[in-house]
Structure formats: C-alpha cells, structure tokens
Motif scaffolding. Structure first.
Motif, short mmCIF file in Angstrom:
data_model
loop_
_atom_site.label_atom_id
_atom_site.label_comp_id
_atom_site.label_asym_id
_atom_site.label_seq_id
_atom_site.Cartn_x
_atom_site.Cartn_y
_atom_site.Cartn_z
N CYS A 23 -7.84 4.02 7.63
CA CYS A 23 -6.81 3.79 8.63
C CYS A 23 -6.91 4.89 9.69
N CYS A 26 -3.32 7.06 9.48
CA CYS A 26 -2.96 7.92 8.36
C CYS A 26 -4.16 8.30 7.49
N CYS A 43 -1.82 -1.54 7.79
CA CYS A 43 -2.26 -0.53 6.84
C CYS A 43 -1.39 -0.59 5.60
N ASN A 45 -0.70 1.71 3.69
CA ASN A 45 0.06 2.94 3.53
C ASN A 45 1.12 3.12 4.62
N CYS A 46 0.70 3.08 5.91
CA CYS A 46 1.64 3.37 6.99
C CYS A 46 2.14 2.11 7.68
ZN LIG Z 1 -2.25 3.88 7.77
#
Ligand SMILES: [Zn+2]
Length: 154
Positions: A23, A26, A43, A45-46
C-alpha cells in the motif's frame, strides 16, 4: 464484517500467481489474484483506494548487453543464486578491466597520432615554402618567356 465484495487477502492467503504489492499510504503488504491487476481496491489496513499494479507493464529495463543477468526463478536454491550473482559480478569486473586496458591503449594511440601530427605540420610548412619558391621561379620563367615572345632585347 459481512462484506465479501472487496476483500483484499492478507499475505497469509497468497496463492500461486497472486500479485504482491505494498500500500503506498501505509506500506501494508497486500496480495491479490492476478485478475485484479490495474483495479482500484481498498487497502486492507488503512482503507484507502490503491491501484493494483499490472505485472510486467512497466517500461522495459535498458538492456545490459555485456553482463548476463542471472535468472532467479521461484524455488531456486539461494546458494546457487549467490553463485550466479558472483559469476555475473566477476564477468562485470573482467569487462571493466578490458575497458580500462582499451582506454589506456587509446590514450597511447592518441599521443602517437599527436606526435605524427606535429611532425607532419612541420613537413607541410616546408612543402608550402618549397611551393612558394617554385611559384617565384615559375613567375620569373614566365616573364622571360613573355620577353622571348615579344622579341625584346635583353
Ligand atoms: Zn494502506
């Protein structure tokens, strides 16, 4: 979490042929099946929208003509890979040695040619002087010839 529509798998479930990328926001490592190439995905995660890279779509690398690129295939023994890299490095060093020797030879050749040029320019100056005196002699001869033709007494 019942949404299954835009699931981006973690590294834990990578399959053969998956595209691996990070990504850009992040840095999260992500994997997506090859069919997802070029798509915008959130993403894991983010949650930001990230474009999945398209494999081998970049501009081709400039060809390195003289040094063979070691081919590193999946599942290669790392020791063998290191040996291949060592061999490529040794070859590159040989190339450098050869190029340095060539450069030295060219510098010697240039000094030699410069010497010849100086010698030749001295010769050319002398030839020019000889031609000038030849021209003078010719001029005098032509004057005499003209006098002969007009039958002037000397
Ligand atoms: Zn991310």
């Amino acid at each position: 979490m019942s949404e299954e529509t835009q699931h981006v798998p973690d590294l834990t479930d990578i399959r053969e042929g998956d595209i691996l990328f990070d990504c850009p926001y992040c840095g999260k490592n992500m994997a997506i099946e090859s069919a997802g190439a070029g798509l915008m995905v959130p993403c894991a995660n983010c949650g930001k929208a990230v474009q999945v890279p398209i494999p081998d779509s970049g501009t081709p690398e400039a060809p390195v003509a003289t040094v063979p690129r070691p081919e590193i295939a999946d599942g290669d023994d790392p020791q063998a890979t290191i040996q291949q890299l060592d061999a490529a490095l040794a070859m590159a060093n040989q190339q450098i040695d050869r190029l340095l020797a060539e450069k030295e030879a060219l510098q010697e050749r240039r000094a030699f040619l410069e010497q010849i040029r100086i010698t030749n320019s001295t010769r050319l100056e002398r030839i020019a002087a000889e031609l000038a005196s030849l021209q003078d002699a010719l001029d005098r001869a032509l004057v005499l010839l003209a006098e002969v033709r007009t039958e002037k007494p000397a």
